[in-house]
Each structure stands twice: as C-alpha cells, then as structure tokens.
Motif scaffolding. Sequence first.
Motif, PDB file in Angstrom:
ATOM      1  N   ALA A   1       0.744  -1.194  -0.002  1.00 35.68           N
ATOM      2  CA  ALA A   1       0.041  -0.078   0.039  1.00 35.68           C
ATOM      3  C   ALA A   1       0.776   1.168   0.060  1.00 35.68           C
ATOM      4  N   ALA A   2       1.947   1.282   0.769  1.00 38.98           N
ATOM      5  CA  ALA A   2       2.813   2.477   0.859  1.00 38.98           C
ATOM      6  C   ALA A   2       3.252   2.686  -0.496  1.00 38.98           C
TER       7      ALA A   2
ATOM      8  N   ARG B   1       1.700   6.190  -4.304  1.00 35.81           N
ATOM      9  CA  ARG B   1       2.207   7.191  -4.817  1.00 35.81           C
ATOM     10  C   ARG B   1       1.436   7.436  -5.925  1.00 35.81           C
ATOM     11  N   PHE B   2       0.763   6.362  -6.523  1.00 34.09           N
ATOM     12  CA  PHE B   2      -0.152   6.442  -7.722  1.00 34.09           C
ATOM     13  C   PHE B   2      -1.542   6.753  -7.315  1.00 34.09           C
ATOM     14  N   PHE B   3      -1.963   6.133  -6.125  1.00 32.57           N
ATOM     15  CA  PHE B   3      -3.662   5.986  -5.907  1.00 32.57           C
ATOM     16  C   PHE B   3      -3.845   6.762  -4.614  1.00 32.57           C
TER      17      PHE B   3
ATOM     18  N   ASN C   1      -8.755   4.574  -2.090  1.00 30.27           N
ATOM     19  CA  ASN C   1      -8.732   3.222  -2.965  1.00 30.27           C
ATOM     20  C   ASN C   1      -7.752   2.175  -2.363  1.00 30.27           C
ATOM     21  N   VAL C   2      -6.554   2.667  -1.574  1.00 34.29           N
ATOM     22  CA  VAL C   2      -5.522   1.948  -1.091  1.00 34.29           C
ATOM     23  C   VAL C   2      -6.212   1.214   0.090  1.00 34.29           C
TER      24      VAL C   2
ATOM     25  N   ASP D   1      -4.101   3.192  10.305  1.00 39.82           N
ATOM     26  CA  ASP D   1      -3.945   4.029  11.271  1.00 39.82           C
ATOM     27  C   ASP D   1      -2.294   4.604  11.427  1.00 39.82           C
ATOM     28  N   LEU D   2      -1.673   3.374  11.793  1.00 40.17           N
ATOM     29  CA  LEU D   2      -0.159   3.952  11.962  1.00 40.17           C
ATOM     30  C   LEU D   2       0.548   4.327  10.850  1.00 40.17           C
ATOM     31  N   PHE D   3       0.409   3.765   9.727  1.00 40.17           N
ATOM     32  CA  PHE D   3       1.218   4.155   8.558  1.00 40.17           C
ATOM     33  C   PHE D   3       0.544   5.331   7.462  1.00 40.17           C
TER      34      PHE D   3
END
Lengths: 882, 234
Positions: free
Chosen positions: A413-414, A418-420, A424-425, A457-459
């Motif tokens: 997801a990280a 950059r793209f989405f 959506n992630v 939540d964290l990231f």
Amino acid sequence: MPPQRPDPDRLLESLKEQEAAAKRGKLKVFFGACPGVGKTYAMLLAARERQAEGVNLLIGVAETHGRRETLQLLDGLPLLPSRKVEYRGRVLPEFDLEAALAAAPALIIVDELAHSNVPGSRHAKRWQDVEELLAAGIDVYTSLNVQHLESLNDIVAGITGVRVRETVADHVFDRADDVTLVDLPPDELLIRLAAGKVYLPDMARHAAKNFFRKGNLIALRELALRRTADRVDEQMRAYRTDQAIATVWEARERLVVCVGSGARGEKLVREASRLAAKLQADWIAVHVDDPELSEGAQKGRRQALEVLKLAEQLGAETLTIPGAHVAEALASFARARNATKLVVGRTLRPGPLRWFSGVANKLAETHPDLDVVLIGLEKGKPSHRPQPRPAATLPWSGYLWATLACAGATLLAAGLLRFFDLANVVMLFLLTVVLVSIRFGRGPGAWASLLAVLCFDLFFVEPRGSLSVHDSQYLFTFALMLAVALVIGQLAAKLRLEARVAVQRERRAMALANIARQLSGALKQDQIVGIAEEYLGPLFDAGVTVLLPDAQERVHPCGNRPADEGVAQWVYDHQQEAGLGTTTLAAASARYLPLKAPMRTRGVCALQPRHPAVFDEPEERRLLDACLSQIALALERVHYVEVAQEALVNMEGQRLRNALLAAVSHDLKTPLTAIIGLAGTLERDPSPQIRHELTAAIREEAEQMHRLVANLLEMARLQSGGTRLRKEWQSVEEVVGSALHQLRLPLARYQVRTDVPADLPLVEFDALLIERVLVNLLDNAAKYTPAGSRIRVSARRVDEELVVMVEDNGPGLPLKDADKLFEPFTRGESEPATPGVGLGLALSRIIVEAHGGRISAENRPEGGARFRFTLPAGTPPEPEEE
Amino acid sequence: MSPVRILIIEDDNNIRRFLRLALEDEGYQVAEADCARRGLIEAASRQPGLVIVDLGLPDDDGKSLIRELRGWLSVPVLVLSARDREEEKVAALDAGADDYLVKPFGVPELLARVRAQLRRGAISLSGGSSSQVSFGEVRVDLAEHQVSKSGQPVHLTPTEFRLLAALIKGHGRVLTHRQLLLDTWGPGYADRGHYLRIYMGNLRQKLEDSPTQPQYLLTELQVGYRLAGMRMGD
C-alpha cells in the motif's frame, strides 16, 4: 368416535417381542436398595423351590460372603466351578461363561449383575454374560442393587456421596421378565449391620459409615421401591395396551435431546433417559456438529461423542447432524422425526456451553409449536471420563500468517500510495482480510481485520507512526473499515468451512456410490471380498479382512491378512460387533463387525484402523455401516444367485435322470424280454438245431445287457464325483487289442482292421476308461452297420495329440448335427431297432473330456461314419538304456 | 486215471450250479462250498486238483483264503471277480491265485481256463525239464537264449528275453505287473508299469502276427500279462 382397535404397528411389534422372548431365556432380577437386604438369600431360596419342582438348575455365581444361613441354602445345589483368571499377579475366580453355555441348564443363578469381569474375559461386564445366557435360551436369576442402575447412578451418588463405578444399563433391567423387590426396613438393616451380618465390599468399607446412615437407607429404599413401582405401572399399561383397554391411542412420544460435551452432557443424557422412561417415549440423542467446532475445539466434539456413546448405552438412538445454527438444525430435525419434545440443558453461567441457554431461547422464539424441556445443569465439574485424545493445538500459524499478510499489504500500500488515493488503497487491506479468512478461518480473519485497521492508522493516517488521529473523519473510516473487514472475513471463513464440509460429505457420498457400483457388478464372493478390501481400507485408513462362513457355519478369513477367528465366530454367531473399542473381547487388535443382510448375517468384517476413534465418529460410523450393509447385500445376492443356479442344475439333472430312466428301462427290458422268451422256448425241448440257435441268441442278448450295465455303472461312477482318473503311461496298441478282444463275438461277423504304428509312443490315460470308449465306438459301429461291413481302428500322433479313429463303411450318421449324438440318450433314429442307449457315446464324451481331449463324429466323404477322439500326447518317460 | 476233482467256493447258488453242471459235463468231479470256512475244510479233506474261488464270499474277502490255501496246497487256484475291481484281482494274484475270470463269463471261457490250468499243473508236476518251449510258430530255447519264429531267428535284447522267460515260467498264469517287473528288472522297479508296456510292445512286434490282436502275448488291462498257447518241448 372410531372403534377402538389396537394400533396394528404396535401389535406387530408386540408380536415380534413375544416371539423373540419365547426363544430367549427368562431373566428374573432380585432387586434391593442396598447391600445386606438379603437378595442372594431370597434368590437361593427361590432356586431351591424351583429345584424341588424338578427344574435342572446350576449355581453359576453365588456371593455368600461367608454368611452361614446363605451357605446352608447352597447345600445340595449343583455348583458350576469358577474359572481362575490371573490378573496382575493375583488369581481371581470368575464366572465361567463357556462352561455354563456348554452345560445348558434350564436355569442358572448368576449373582451380582453389576459385576465387572476381569480384563481379558469375553465380556467386560457380567450383565453381558447374562445377555448371552438368555440368548442361548437359559433362564437366569440374578441380583442387583439400586445404585448400580446406570440412570440412577447420579442420584445415588448425590444422596450418599459414594459414586459406584459398576453400573448396569437400564434396558437390561427394563427388559427383565420379572423383578422381585427384596425389601428390608432401614432399622432392621441397621440392626443386622450392627450384628455384623452385612458384608461390606472393600471398596465401600471406608465409606460405609456415611453410606449406611439412616437417611441414605430411606432414600435408597424409596428409589428402589419407586423403580419397581414404575415397572409394575409399565406392565399394567402394557397389559392394557395388549388388551385394547386404553381409551386413548396416542402416538408414541419421541424426545430429541441436544447433547453438549463433558460431565454436564452426561447428566443431561441421564435425565433425558429417565424422562423418556417416564414418558414411555423413544428418545434420540443428537449432537449438532457445528462446522466451527471441527476447526479448533476438537476437544469439545470428542466429549460430545463420548456423551452420545453413553446415551446409546442408555437406550437412545444417537445421531450427529451438521449445522452451524444449533437451534435451526434441531428444530428441523425434530420436525423431520416427528418429535414432540426437545430436551436441552441450561447452565447458570456463560461459558463454553452458553449456547444451550441461547438455543432454548431461540427455539422458544422461533418455534413456539415445539415443547422445549430445559434441564438445569449445575456449574460443571470437570468430566471424570478420560479424554480420548489431547485437544488439537490451536492454529497459531494462522495468526502468524495473518500478521505477515498485513505487513505485506502495508508495504504494498505504501508503494501504491504514490499512484492512488488513500481511499482506494484501503481496499487492499480489505482484500487481505478476505484472503486470510478464506485461508485460515474465522480467528485469524478477525485478527487480520484488527491489524489492518491498526496498520492503516499507524502508517497512512496523519500523524503517521502514532495511533492518535488528527482528522476525526478517520475515526468513522476506522470503525467502518473494521466492521466491513470483520463481516467480510467472517462470511469468507464460513464459506470456506461449508465448502470443506461439503467436500467431506461429497467424499463419503462418492465412496459409497463407488463401492455400490463396484459391488453391483460383482458375481462371485471373491470379487466382493476384493472390493471390500480395496475400498474400505483406504476409506477408513484401516486393514480390512473379510471372514466368510463355510458349510459348517465356521467363519474363515479370505485373503492373507490374519484375523482372530474366535472373535469373528462370536460376532458371526451373535450378530453383534466385538473387539477393539467395544466391551466384548476388547483385547482383539481389530474391530469385528457383522455383515448383516436382510435374511441373515453373511460374514464378518474385521477392521484394524490406524486411529481407533474412527468407529466413534458418527459420520464415519454411518458411512462404515452403509458400506458394510452394501457388502452384506452383495454377498446375499451372490448367494441367492448360486442357490438359483444350483436349483437349475438340479432340475436339469432331474430331467436327465428321468430321460435316463426311461431309456434304460426300455433298453433293459428289450433284451430281458428276449431272454425270458428264449428260455421259455428252450424249456419246451426243441430240436438240437433250434436249441443251439436259441442259446446263442440268449447269450448275445445277455452280453448286450452286460455292456449296457457296464456303461451305466461307469457313468454313475464318473458322475458321482470324487472319481480320480487312474492315469498311467499306456500303450494304445494294448488297449485297442483289449477292446477288440472284449468284442470278439459281436465283431466276428465284421472285417476289422487295425492301424496302430509300432513306434507310437506311450500316452498317459486311464486304460480301463479309454478301453470303454473304444468298446463303445466299436460296439456302435457293429450295431449300426450291416454284417460284413469294414471297421477300421487307427491311431496317430498329430502334433501334440494322439488321434484315434473308428471308421466304418456303413450307412453313415443320419443327423446333421453330429454333436447331438454325444448328448445322453440321443440316437440317430427316433425308434431304435437296435438296442443300446445313447449312453455309450455320452459316456465316451465324459471320459475323453475328463482326459482333456475332444470327441467328434462325422460322415466320411466316401460313405460311412467316422468317430474320432483325441488325447493330449504329453512326453512319455524314457526307460533306462540297457 | 481217476477224474480230477475241482472244488468250487462260491456263495451264489445259481452260479455254483451252472459251474458244477458245466464241469461235470466235462468229466470232472465237483465238490462245493458256500463260504470260506467250509471251503478250507473241503480243500483239506477232498484233495482237489483245482480250486475255483469267488472273491466276494460272505465270511472272507477271498484273498486271505487264497493265502491260507497257498500255505499247504500247490494246485492251481482260479479266481472269479467283478470287472471293476482291478486292484482286488491284482491282490488275489499276488496272494497266489493263478488266473481269474471276470463275471459275467461264458462256459467255453471257463472250461478253457480250467483246462489250461490243469495242463500247467501237470507240467510242473512232471518236472518240465525241457528247456525248449513253443507257442504258435515261435520256438524258444531257454538254455541257449535263442528265439525263432516260423524257423527264422528273431533277435531279442537281453531285457526282452528276460521278460519272455518270466512269462514262460508262469506257464500261462496271469502275471501281475509287479511280479513281471520284479522278475525282469528286479526290486526297485515295481512301480514302473510303462517299462512293461514298452517291452511287451516290442515282444508283440517281434513275435505276434498282428500286434493289436495278439494270440499269445495277452494283455490283462490294469492287471498284468499272460502267455497263452504254450507247449513244452518242440
């Protein structure tokens, strides 16, 4: 109101019961409240009375405990010597069931029905010995204390504080033909106790003080009286039923008991058993097998199965039904079986059995038409029964994988962020939860849901690296995300479980269908045995041996696997399973199951499973039973096919015999008539010339008869079976010569030529039988050709065969189908002018075919008949060189 | 010369009667017994020249009777038996019987056998010192080991000659396979019936005109062989 007439089904049932009871011995129970009331004394007294009536009786076991009055009663009664069994270094006397069955008295006294036999005995319990005696038609007197009754076990333990391990299933007591209550008021018992007249078993001695309190004795006495009263009541009702006195014919009640696990389950089952007995109802113990349980809580499941086993001992029909919703499954089952009452337990505290109370409520809400009986269950003590297997370990790996998956999803997801959009992630996390749920089930799925929200939540939510949230909007997102993840996860997990259950069920259905299909094609016993071994083995992960009975009703294993024939024989004779995991002959290494077909037991199947628990899993057990009954049916079918074929062969044989009789009587009577007539003419003293002719004729007729009789005898000898050919290396020349010598008179008027090469090797055959073939063929040639005809006998070796031919230049064979000649009693012409049954050729064929040769007949192109037979030439032994 | 006395031991009345009529008609004296016990008494008191024994007597199996008779009686013993009891015949011959007749049999056959046996008895009584023997066109010189047929010398192998000599020594008796094998090959060969069949085949080829319908070297199927038509001297 319609006329009162007994329910035909019930009449039929009672008829069957009476029929079975007529063959069985009668069981009389001397029933008491506690030790010391005088059961043995009363029983022996009754026995003496019977002996005085002339009944042939035997004392199997009588526990006198050294009491003088009781010992005196034994005086003069025939005593069965006890069997000495060594157990843990001690020699213990045991009841000798074998000897008792062999002695076959009309009545046998077997004290202490609740006794447990020493391990290694045929049955674990004495009451099973008694069952076998009854089944053998022997009447039994026995004694029993109320605390030994299985269903009263709990109550007695509750009253006295002493739990008795030796119990007798209630149905044994209920099926007793007669119960005599041996009663003694508590005060008198206490006096006897004080006088030392009551024997106390070792086990109970330390508890005796507590046990023999007056309060206990009164309670026990009440229990015994009540139980006896129940029986009397029941008898009265049975009588009324039989006599159609009852005013109301109500449908038989049926209880369904929902069984949980552990000690609470046991109590529930015992209560239900009592309730069913009071209501005169059939009862079914049902365990709803929640697929969830098959995931983690194997322990609970096993306990439930143990409880089901107990229920079966108490007389219930037991069943496991699959279903995630206990209440739904129960209700639909109850409907399907037309049950009137549902019995469920109710615990006071929430816990693993919480669903009992939940179930009761749910049932009451959704199915108001069903009567639900709640049984109060105390806060459960741990079960005293040993667990069959340690509980399965929890799938920690699932949680580990769930954690790893969430970590992976976070990394991915990280990258994708950059793209989405963030919105959506989030979907990526939901996908992870779904996948984890499908793969690892409900728990890891929920864990993944939680982790997913935490990671998100964290990231991904500001401020990153902290659980705090700036934008309160996200709190809503978290909540929603958690809820969605949980719901989807649980749905996926359920889907997975149901799929798995379906796969298992399909596997069983497939297995059953397979075995049924294979069996339907089987035509012989060996095929069925082969199929049984091939399919049952892998299906139950067990070694399979099928044992089939021989003509003497002794079972023997088919195939090479060893089996305990003694156990198998018992199973076959009693049509009950035994061996591993049962209470009968439990020392055997395999479980022996009878192959029961509609008409009778067809054999025994021995299964040596790698996991003995296979037989306790109701699903597996049902599958096994279905397979076994398929096998038994197939065996029965094959048996009847054989019976039918045999009948057909017998009919054919009968037809042949009749034809033979007709033909023989004709062919014997013809020459006999001639002989009697000729002899009569001789008596009138004719001229010497005529006399000579007459005697020659008599002799010819008699010799004809002689050949016929010889053929008949040979035929009978060959067809009676068991005749072995006396094969030796023979010279064809000698046999031809011997045959010609025998027929020298009838053949005198023919030109006989032989053509047997001097160097023809020896051939292995039974010389007398082959001589008979030649005599028949030559005799035939003489009979059916005019005097002066040429007859030629020749022998040649062609390839690996000896070919012998008898040819003539007579009128030839009249039949187009020359093979018919060799069937018994066919002759060329319909009304024979020449005597001699067609027997000769039929016999010749039997003889030649028994030697592995062929015989045939044809017309020679140049006219006349040709009979030809072959014998395998073989390699004759070489004599030693000179 | 007083007529020869023949003892008939047979339990069936009609058979006994027809035997007696046929034999008396031929000029023999006949004594009868209907069981083995009486048979032994008659044999001891009447001094018969030939004994006819039925194998199916009510009080004995015939074989032990023959064995007992053979203990002190050297006259020929003729056995009557049913066709399908080959082992019984062999046992009777091995026990010391000289010949057998299969029931049913005709009078000419009976008389032929009786005559043959009596002639044989006479020869052995007179010592039979001549080493010259003949049957049909065949002449055998036992001392010189020479065989000729119609004046032409016939070559026999040593085994064939031994077999022929054994048959000749039998003087027309039926010799069982066992007896012939023992005489010709010696002990250890008693169960090799096929040897006999091969060598008998050879003898028939060399000595008979039509080997499949022999006149002299007769086969008794499953029992043994016999030499018929033998004469002493030239």
